[in-house]
Design a protein around this motif. Sequence first.
Motif, PDB file in Angstrom:
ATOM      1  N   ILE A 190       0.859  -1.188   0.000  1.00  0.00           N
ATOM      2  CA  ILE A 190       0.000   0.000   0.000  1.00  0.00           C
ATOM      3  C   ILE A 190       0.894   1.235   0.000  1.00  0.00           C
ATOM      4  CG2 ILE A 190      -1.794   1.283   1.227  1.00  0.00           C
ATOM      5  CD1 ILE A 190      -2.589  -1.336   2.578  1.00  0.00           C
ATOM      6  N   ALA A 316      -3.711  -5.313   6.363  1.00  0.00           N
ATOM      7  CA  ALA A 316      -4.495  -4.079   6.263  1.00  0.00           C
ATOM      8  C   ALA A 316      -5.519  -4.186   5.140  1.00  0.00           C
ATOM      9  CB  ALA A 316      -3.566  -2.882   6.038  1.00  0.00           C
ATOM     10  N   VAL A 317      -5.113  -4.801   4.011  1.00  0.00           N
ATOM     11  CA  VAL A 317      -6.042  -5.007   2.906  1.00  0.00           C
ATOM     12  C   VAL A 317      -7.191  -5.913   3.322  1.00  0.00           C
ATOM     13  CG1 VAL A 317      -6.302  -6.014   0.600  1.00  0.00           C
ATOM     14  CG2 VAL A 317      -4.293  -4.612   1.125  1.00  0.00           C
ATOM     15  N   ALA A 319      -8.234  -6.603   6.407  1.00  0.00           N
ATOM     16  CA  ALA A 319      -9.046  -5.958   7.446  1.00  0.00           C
ATOM     17  C   ALA A 319      -9.995  -4.934   6.844  1.00  0.00           C
ATOM     18  CB  ALA A 319      -8.136  -5.298   8.479  1.00  0.00           C
ATOM     19  N   THR A 320      -9.496  -4.170   5.876  1.00  0.00           N
ATOM     20  CA  THR A 320     -10.349  -3.171   5.225  1.00  0.00           C
ATOM     21  C   THR A 320     -11.486  -3.840   4.459  1.00  0.00           C
ATOM     22  OG1 THR A 320      -8.474  -1.647   5.007  1.00  0.00           O
ATOM     23  CG2 THR A 320     -10.381  -1.259   3.587  1.00  0.00           C
ATOM     24  N   ALA A 321     -11.163  -4.913   3.735  1.00  0.00           N
ATOM     25  CA  ALA A 321     -12.195  -5.639   2.991  1.00  0.00           C
ATOM     26  C   ALA A 321     -13.229  -6.234   3.939  1.00  0.00           C
ATOM     27  CB  ALA A 321     -11.552  -6.729   2.143  1.00  0.00           C
ATOM     28  N   LEU A 323     -14.063  -5.110   6.966  1.00  0.00           N
ATOM     29  CA  LEU A 323     -14.878  -4.050   7.569  1.00  0.00           C
ATOM     30  C   LEU A 323     -15.874  -3.470   6.577  1.00  0.00           C
ATOM     31  CD1 LEU A 323     -12.163  -2.160   9.663  1.00  0.00           C
ATOM     32  CD2 LEU A 323     -14.020  -3.605  10.530  1.00  0.00           C
ATOM     33  N   LEU A 324     -15.459  -3.351   5.304  1.00  0.00           N
ATOM     34  CA  LEU A 324     -16.330  -2.739   4.302  1.00  0.00           C
ATOM     35  C   LEU A 324     -17.313  -3.717   3.680  1.00  0.00           C
ATOM     36  CD1 LEU A 324     -13.819  -0.414   2.393  1.00  0.00           C
ATOM     37  CD2 LEU A 324     -15.451   0.220   4.186  1.00  0.00           C
TER      38      LEU A 324
END
Length: 369
Positions: A190, A316-317, A319-321, A323-324
Amino acid sequence: MVGAVTVSAHEVQPSVSDVIITESEVTITLTTAIEPLIAGLNLDEITDTNDSPLAGFHDRLRALPPAELSTALTEAWPGIAEQITLRAGDTDLPIVLGEIDIPDVGDVEVRRDSSLTLTADLPDDGTPVVFGWDASLGGLIVRQGDGESSYDAYLTGGAMTDAMPREGVAEQTLGQVIARYVVSGFDHIIPKGLDHILFVLGLFFYALAWRPMLWQVTAFTAAHTVTLALATLGYVQPTMWIIETLIALSIVWIAVENVIGGPKKEIGWPRIAVVFGFGLLHGLGFASVLSEFGLGQHFVASLISFNIGVEIGQLAVIATAFLLLGLPFGSKPFYRKAIVIPGSLIIAAIGTYWVFNRIGLVGDLPYLT
């Protein structure tokens, strides 16, 4: 150490400088694409030269034969030199542009790395040297020394090197090395690693259950750690356009398998084996960065730290996926049909485009490079 990596298309890559310091002189061998420097592109703001409003001028420079490009560099050099800092103590050193080695024009879609020799006289006070350049000139890898006694720094944002002595090399603490390589590993996921991001998203779409995700991430991590170490040490010397093409194919494979395999709550050994095999390829892709970096002092810590940065980026990728997408929609009956399948098809389409782009059958799309 693996040799320089040829990068296709218009992707912005860091320049590499090898520094030799004696009692009376600094000599810097700079390996870089000089066309962006001549054109005045702000490489701190773009990841692809096509994104610049000066892209047309830059591309015309790429087509110039060596003699004409050398003349253009000489004319632009005073302005470029003002953006380079070379200092001994409190004394700014005038930089002399010496030998210019520019390859012949080949495929203008492939980055052309030239070699410049820069020199500067040193004062007699024995003070150490610091070196760096303006953020607009892009990333700069600085190497001093060789082998275990080497100093290596990756400079971004206009940062400067540590003080480089006239005898020996600049010293870095273990903490500095760890911090630098963790940040670099994260940075290569990232924001710079779109292909690796899409692969990890492909793993995420396989199943929301924690066991399949854990097995996939573990297999992927173990595999790319192995090949990253082997390639960085020089035991494997990959041809990067082949590796990048195979990485793109791995993205397509994982995404298509998500579509045709049906919903999953567990994971089988075939999927683990496939992810491990693709992890070997992705490790070779990461190695193209470290081969130019050099690992120098604290080799093991550098390698581990880079991997930690990569893993933090991957997590992080995921976790973001989660959560979203996973948390709000994962339990919904439409999750697979409305999110997993369309998302995987988009990933497969981008991966397919990259395959054809990397074997030269289609041109660049700036938002996918």
